[in-house]
Design an enzyme around this catalytic site. Structure first.
Site, PDB file in Angstrom:
ATOM      1  N   GLY A 178       1.876 -21.520  10.908  1.00  0.00           N
ATOM      2  CA  GLY A 178       2.085 -20.140  11.334  1.00  0.00           C
ATOM      3  C   GLY A 178       1.568 -19.158  10.298  1.00  0.00           C
ATOM      4  N   SER A 235       9.819 -24.479  -0.034  1.00  0.00           N
ATOM      5  CA  SER A 235       9.212 -24.605  -1.356  1.00  0.00           C
ATOM      6  C   SER A 235       8.439 -25.912  -1.443  1.00  0.00           C
ATOM      7  CB  SER A 235      10.303 -24.588  -2.429  1.00  0.00           C
ATOM      8  OG  SER A 235      11.199 -25.678  -2.217  1.00  0.00           O
ATOM      9  N   HIS A 281      21.994 -25.977   1.963  1.00  0.00           N
ATOM     10  CA  HIS A 281      23.133 -25.258   2.547  1.00  0.00           C
ATOM     11  C   HIS A 281      23.085 -23.769   2.254  1.00  0.00           C
ATOM     12  CE1 HIS A 281      24.236 -27.326  -1.214  1.00  0.00           C
ATOM     13  NE2 HIS A 281      24.953 -26.273  -1.515  1.00  0.00           N
ATOM     14  N   HIS A 336      49.009 -38.340  -1.130  1.00  0.00           N
ATOM     15  CA  HIS A 336      48.972 -39.363  -2.163  1.00  0.00           C
ATOM     16  C   HIS A 336      48.754 -40.720  -1.506  1.00  0.00           C
ATOM     17  CE1 HIS A 336      49.930 -41.514  -5.819  1.00  0.00           C
ATOM     18  NE2 HIS A 336      50.724 -42.305  -5.103  1.00  0.00           N
TER      19      HIS A 336
END
Ligand code: NAI
Length: 461
Positions: free
Chosen positions: A115, A145, A317, A440
Site C-alpha cells: 500500500g 518495524s 499489545h 493458595h
C-alpha cells in the site's frame, strides 16, 4: 477507484485489531497487507513462532535434564529439529488463518499487496495482479518495524541474520554469536542453547536488558550464565563477515570470534519504505518514526498511525491498544492508551516482566517510593513445581501508597504481571493489592506478599 470508510495499511497486531474494531463500529474497512498471511511480524516471524520454539526447547531441556528429583528417569531423549520447526509453523498457520476468519466474519476487505499513499484519502495497492486504486475518508498507517543492523554488518539472510533466520535454522549451530542482549537476543539465545548450541552474547552496554529494572537484570544475568550462556558486556562489534562455512565477528579492543552463525538483535526500526508519506507532507522524525499527536493523528488531515511505526515500546499489545484507541477516537470522538500500564515481558526461563516505572526512573524523577520484595523460594507453589529462582518487587508512592511499578523475575512472571497492571489501571495502592485474597497455593501469592512487604509485613518471610 474503490471507496471505503477506512483504509488500514498493514495487517499486524496494530492494523488487524484496528480493522476488527472499526468493523464492529460499523465502518466499511479495507486492510492492505503485503504478506499472504495476516498477523504481521508478531504472528509470522516474532512473538508467536518464538514462543512455540521457547516452549518446545524448554520441554526438551527439562526432559533431557535431571528429572530424578521428581522420581522420573528418562533415557534415549533426542532432538527432531525438523519436527519442532514444523510444529512452530503449524502454530503460526493456525493463528494467521484465524485472522482470515475474523476478517471474513467482520466483513473486512483484505487487499494483498503493497500500500502506498498517493494523495489525501487515496492509496494505491501494488500486487501481483497489478495496481488497485482505493479511496477513503480516513487512513491508518500500521506498517510496523523491521530489524535494525549495525555499520560493518551485511546481513546475508543465512549465516548472518536476524530473528527471522534464527527462528528457522535448519540445524543446531555449533557456536552461535548473538549481538544484543535485549528481548530478542536473550529469547533466541535461550532456544538454541537449550537445543545444544554454544552461545556467546555480545552486548554494547555493561548490563543486559536495558530499560528493565537493573537489580532484576543483574539477577537474570547470573541465572542465564548458570544456564551456560556466555556474555561479553561492554563490547563494541565493529564488523561481521562470512568466511568459508562460518563467520568472524570483529570486536573493538578484543579478539575476533569465529562462529557458525550470527544473530543481529540490536533493535528494530520503523518501516516506512515506499509508503508515499511525502505525497501528503508527513515528515518522519530523526529516527524515522511517524510523529503523531495524542489522538494518534499525523500531521496530514485524516491520516493516523499506530504501533511500532510511531515509536515507543515496540510491543504487539501496545500496537493493539493504539489500534483500538485510534479507531474509537475516529468513530466516537474519544479513545485512550494508558502508556503507564503496558507490561513488557521477556519469555526466557525464568520469565522477566515489568510494568510501570523502575527504581532508576523513580529516583531520576525525584519521586519518593517504598519497595516490597518477595522471593519465589518462599512460595509454596514455586517449591512444588521446582522453579524457585527470582522474586516479585512492588514499588509504591511513599506518601499515597499508589502502586507505581512492578517487576518480576520468576516462573510465569509474564502472567503474574497482569495482576499488577490491572491494579495500576484501577489506581490501586499496595495495601489494596495486599488485602485481596489470593488462592493458595499459587505463584500469585508472591505478588500479595511483595505488596505486604511494602509496609514491612510480609507473612512468609
Ligand atoms: P532491544 O532494543 O530490546 O535490545 C537491543 C540490544 O542490543 C540492547 O541491549 C543494545 O544495547 C544492544 N546493542 C545495540 N548496539 C549494539 C552493538 N553495536 N553491539 C552490541 N550490542 C548492541 O532490541 P531487540 O532485542 O532487537 O528487540 C527489538 C524490539 O522488539 C524491542 O523493542 C523489543 O522490546 C521488541 N521485542 C519484544 C519482545 C518481548 O516483549 N518478549 C520479544 C522480541 C522483541
Amino acid at each position: 477507484m474503490t471507496k471505503h470508510n477506512l483504509i488500514i495499511i498493514g495487517g499486524g497486531p496494530g492494523g488487524y485489531v484496528a480493522a476488527i474494531r472499526a468493523a464492529q463500529l460499523g465502518l466499511d474497512v479495507a486492510c492492505i497487507e503485503l504478506d499472504k498471511a495476516l498477523g504481521g511480524t508478531c504472528l509470522r516471524v516474532g512473538c508467536i513462532p518464538s514462543k512455540a520454539l521457547l516452549e518446545s526447547s524448554e520441554q526438551f531441556s527439562e526432559i533431557k535434564g535431571d528429572l530424578s528429583s521428581h522420581g522420573i528417569v528418562v533415557d534415549g531423549v533426542h532432538l527432531d529439529l525438523g519436527a519442532m520447526l514444523k510444529n512452530k509453523d503449524r502454530v503460526v498457520r493456525a493463528l494467521t488463518g484465524g485472522i482470515d476468519s475474523l476478517f471474513k466474519k467482520n466483513k473486512i476487505t483484505r487487499y494483498l499487496g503493497h500500500g502506498r499513499i498517493t494523495a489525501p484519502g487515496k492509496v494505491t495497492v501494488s500486487g501481483s495482479e497489478g495496481e488497485t486504486e482505493l479511496t477513503a475518508d480516513k487512513i491508518i498507517i500500521a506498517t510496523g518495524s523491521v530489524p535494525a543492523t549495525l555499520p560493518g554488518i551485511e546481513l546475508d539472510g543465512d549465516r548472518i541474520g536476524t530473528s527471522t533466520e534464527a527462528l528457522a535454522y535448519g540445524e543446531v549451530p555449533g557456536h552461535l554469536v548473538v549481538i544484543g542482549a535485549g528481548a530478542i537476543g536473550l529469547e533466541m539465545a535461550t532456544v538454541w542453547r537449550r537445543l545444544g548450541a554454544s552461545v556467546t552474547i555480545l552486548e554494547y552496554l555493561d548490563r543486559i536488558l536495558p530499560g528493565m529494572d537493573s537489580a532484576i537484570a543483574t539477577e537474570a544475568l547470573k541465572i542465564f550464565k548458570k544456564q551456560g550462556l556466555n556474555f561479553q558486556l561492554g563490547c563494541k562489534v565493529t564488523g561481521v563477515k562470512t568466511d568459508g562455512k562460518g563467520c568472524t565477528v570483529d570486536i573493538d579492543g578484543a579478539d575476533s570470534i569465529h562462529c557458525d552463525r550470527v544473530l543481529v538483535a540490536v533493535g528494530r526500526k520503523p518501516n516506512t519504505a515506499e509508503l508515499g508519506l511525502e505525497s501528503v507532507g508527513i515528515e518522519t522524525d530523526k529516527r524515522g518514526f511517524v510523529p503523531v499527536d495524542e489522538h494518534l493523528a499525523t500531521s496530514a488531515e485524516g491520516i493516523y498511525a499506530v504501533g511500532d511505526v510511531i515509536g515507543g515500546a515496540m510491543l504487539a499489545h501496545k500496537a493493539e491498544e493504539e489500534g483500538v484507541a485510534c479507531v474509537e477516537g475516529i468513530v466516537n470522538g474519544y479513545g485512550h492508551v494508558n502508556y503507564n500500564t503496558i507490561p513488557a515481558i521477556v519469555y526466557t526461563a525464568p520469565e522477566i516482566a515489568s510494568v510501570g516505572q523502575t527504581e532508576n526512573e523513580l529516583t531520576e524523577a525525584g519521586i519518593a517510593y517504598r519497595k516490597g520484595e518477595f522471593p519465589f523460594i518462599a512460595n509454596g507453589r514455586a517449591r512444588a513445581i521446582g522453579h524457585t529462582d527470582g522474586r516479585v518487587k512492588i514499588l509504591a508512592d511513599k506518601k499515597t501508597d499508589r502502586i507505581l511499578g512492578a517487576h518480576i523475575i520468576g516462573p510465569h512472571a509474564g502472567d503474574l504481571i497482569t495482576e499488577a497492571a490491572v491494579a495500576m489501571e484501577f489506581g490501586a495502592s499496595s495495601e489494596d493489592l495486599a488485602r485481596c485474597c489470593h488462592a493458595h497455593p499459587t505463584l500469585a501469592e508472591a505478588v500479595k506478599e511483595a505488596s505486604l512487604a511494602v509496609d514491612g509485613r510480609a507473612l512468609h518471610m
